[in-house]
Design a protein around this motif. Structure first.
Motif, PDB file in Angstrom:
ATOM      1  N   PHE A 133      52.183  38.299  38.947  1.00  0.00           N
ATOM      2  CA  PHE A 133      52.479  39.464  38.127  1.00  0.00           C
ATOM      3  C   PHE A 133      53.983  39.600  37.970  1.00  0.00           C
ATOM      4  O   PHE A 133      54.760  39.241  38.876  1.00  0.00           O
ATOM      5  CB  PHE A 133      51.904  40.744  38.762  1.00  0.00           C
ATOM      6  CG  PHE A 133      50.411  40.720  38.923  1.00  0.00           C
ATOM      7  CD1 PHE A 133      49.585  40.959  37.842  1.00  0.00           C
ATOM      8  CD2 PHE A 133      49.839  40.445  40.149  1.00  0.00           C
ATOM      9  CE1 PHE A 133      48.221  40.929  37.983  1.00  0.00           C
ATOM     10  CE2 PHE A 133      48.470  40.411  40.294  1.00  0.00           C
ATOM     11  CZ  PHE A 133      47.650  40.656  39.212  1.00  0.00           C
ATOM     12  N   ALA A 135      56.950  42.425  37.050  1.00  0.00           N
ATOM     13  CA  ALA A 135      57.213  43.864  36.973  1.00  0.00           C
ATOM     14  C   ALA A 135      58.620  44.097  36.474  1.00  0.00           C
ATOM     15  O   ALA A 135      59.547  43.338  36.798  1.00  0.00           O
ATOM     16  CB  ALA A 135      57.025  44.515  38.344  1.00  0.00           C
ATOM     17  N   GLU A 140      56.677  49.917  38.753  1.00  0.00           N
ATOM     18  CA  GLU A 140      55.598  49.081  38.208  1.00  0.00           C
ATOM     19  C   GLU A 140      55.122  48.081  39.247  1.00  0.00           C
ATOM     20  O   GLU A 140      53.937  47.737  39.305  1.00  0.00           O
ATOM     21  CB  GLU A 140      56.097  48.358  36.956  1.00  0.00           C
ATOM     22  CG  GLU A 140      55.005  47.575  36.232  1.00  0.00           C
ATOM     23  CD  GLU A 140      55.508  46.911  34.964  1.00  0.00           C
ATOM     24  OE1 GLU A 140      54.726  46.162  34.346  1.00  0.00           O
ATOM     25  OE2 GLU A 140      56.693  47.145  34.619  1.00  0.00           O
ATOM     26  N   LEU A 144      51.236  47.587  40.530  1.00  0.00           N
ATOM     27  CA  LEU A 144      50.550  46.296  40.517  1.00  0.00           C
ATOM     28  C   LEU A 144      50.052  45.934  41.915  1.00  0.00           C
ATOM     29  O   LEU A 144      48.966  45.334  42.061  1.00  0.00           O
ATOM     30  CB  LEU A 144      51.505  45.220  39.983  1.00  0.00           C
ATOM     31  CG  LEU A 144      51.896  45.345  38.512  1.00  0.00           C
ATOM     32  CD1 LEU A 144      52.928  44.279  38.140  1.00  0.00           C
ATOM     33  CD2 LEU A 144      50.679  45.204  37.617  1.00  0.00           C
ATOM     34  N   GLN A 147      46.938  47.912  42.521  1.00  0.00           N
ATOM     35  CA  GLN A 147      45.831  47.350  41.747  1.00  0.00           C
ATOM     36  C   GLN A 147      45.301  46.076  42.397  1.00  0.00           C
ATOM     37  O   GLN A 147      44.097  45.831  42.421  1.00  0.00           O
ATOM     38  CB  GLN A 147      46.284  47.072  40.309  1.00  0.00           C
ATOM     39  CG  GLN A 147      46.567  48.325  39.491  1.00  0.00           C
ATOM     40  CD  GLN A 147      47.058  48.001  38.104  1.00  0.00           C
ATOM     41  OE1 GLN A 147      47.150  46.834  37.723  1.00  0.00           O
ATOM     42  NE2 GLN A 147      47.366  49.045  37.335  1.00  0.00           N
ATOM     43  N   PRO A 163      45.850  43.582  33.718  1.00  0.00           N
ATOM     44  CA  PRO A 163      46.531  44.770  33.170  1.00  0.00           C
ATOM     45  C   PRO A 163      47.147  44.463  31.813  1.00  0.00           C
ATOM     46  O   PRO A 163      47.627  43.351  31.570  1.00  0.00           O
ATOM     47  CB  PRO A 163      47.596  45.074  34.230  1.00  0.00           C
ATOM     48  CG  PRO A 163      47.059  44.495  35.498  1.00  0.00           C
ATOM     49  CD  PRO A 163      46.277  43.285  35.099  1.00  0.00           C
ATOM     50  N   ILE A 166      50.777  42.963  31.751  1.00  0.00           N
ATOM     51  CA  ILE A 166      50.876  41.547  32.130  1.00  0.00           C
ATOM     52  C   ILE A 166      50.340  40.658  31.012  1.00  0.00           C
ATOM     53  O   ILE A 166      50.891  39.587  30.720  1.00  0.00           O
ATOM     54  CB  ILE A 166      50.102  41.306  33.427  1.00  0.00           C
ATOM     55  CG1 ILE A 166      50.601  42.255  34.519  1.00  0.00           C
ATOM     56  CG2 ILE A 166      50.246  39.865  33.889  1.00  0.00           C
ATOM     57  CD1 ILE A 166      52.074  42.121  34.829  1.00  0.00           C
TER      58      ILE A 166
END
Length: 231
Positions: A133, A135, A140, A144, A147, A163, A166
């Motif tokens: 990911f 950010a 953020e 993440l 999540q 997401p 992303i």
């Protein structure tokens, strides 16, 4: 008395119209048209007269440096072509420098394409329980991370439930990769054309092959150099 004369409205005098018998000759020239045409005619006459005087008073032994760079063809002065401004060696040197610049850009673009392609390939080939990911800030990144922890406990992340932020970044990276590939192809074509032009400027007998002589069909011209013995 004069003020009284000026106070009386004067009659507007109109110029006569074109007679119907002379309409075949076009519009009738008015006085203002004649004045404009006469001024232009006399202006051209005065210009020609001054030029004739200047040519008659010119010194035949007069010299100025532009004479070196011009030549006379049927009595008309013409400047030398820009092609003769540089020698053959100088043209070859400039062509080599241009090719070197294009080659540098080509290699740089190829490295960027390979690096971006490898990054996207590694992301797409991650297992279903491992994802990379990106950010923008710490806030953020924390979202993440939460999540990801939630996904481990309940539903694993797949390509369908990534997401949106992303997914947008990944799509943007793929678009950038496509643009860089197109730019790389254009640079390769330019480099090949410049290399061919440089080879054609070298000494040696060469000829352009006909279509029936080309083994691999191509849209670009193919040349063949005559084999010469090296001393």
């Amino acid at each position: 008395m004069s003020s009284l004369r000026n106070a009386i409205p004067r009659r507007a005098h109109k110029e006569r119209s074109q007679p119907s018998s002379r309409k075949k000759f076009g519009l009738l020239e008015k006085h203002k048209d004649y004045v404009q045409r006469a001024k232009a005619f006399h202006k051209k006459e005065d210009t020609l007269r001054r030029l004739r005087e200047k040519a008659s008073n010119r010194n035949p032994d007069e010299f100025y440096f532009k004479m070196v760079r011009t030549r006379t063809v049927n009595g008309v002065h013409k400047p030398e072509s820009e092609a003769n401004k540089y020698t053959q060696e100088e043209l070859m040197l400039m062509k080599t420098q241009d090719i070197g610049y294009v080659l540098q850009k080509l290699q740089s673009e190829r490295k960027k394409v390979e690096r971006l392609n490898a990054m996207l390939h590694s992301i797409d080939n991650q297992p279903s329980n491992k994802h990379v990911f990106f950010a923008e800030d710490r806030k953020e990144a924390k979202e993440l991370q939460l999540q990801a922890q939630h996904a481990k406990s309940e539903i694993p992340l797949t390509s369908d439930n990534i997401p949106p932020s992303i997914k947008r970044k990944r799509d943007r990276s793929y678009r950038e990769l496509e643009e860089r590939r197109n730019r790389l192809n254009q640079l390769e074509k330019i480099y090949m054309d410049m290399t061919m032009q440089k080879e054609l400027q070298k000494n040696g007998k060469k000829r352009k092959l006909r279509e029936d002589e080309i083994v691999c069909p191509t849209t670009k011209p193919v040349y063949k150099w005559r084999a010469e013995r090296k001393r």
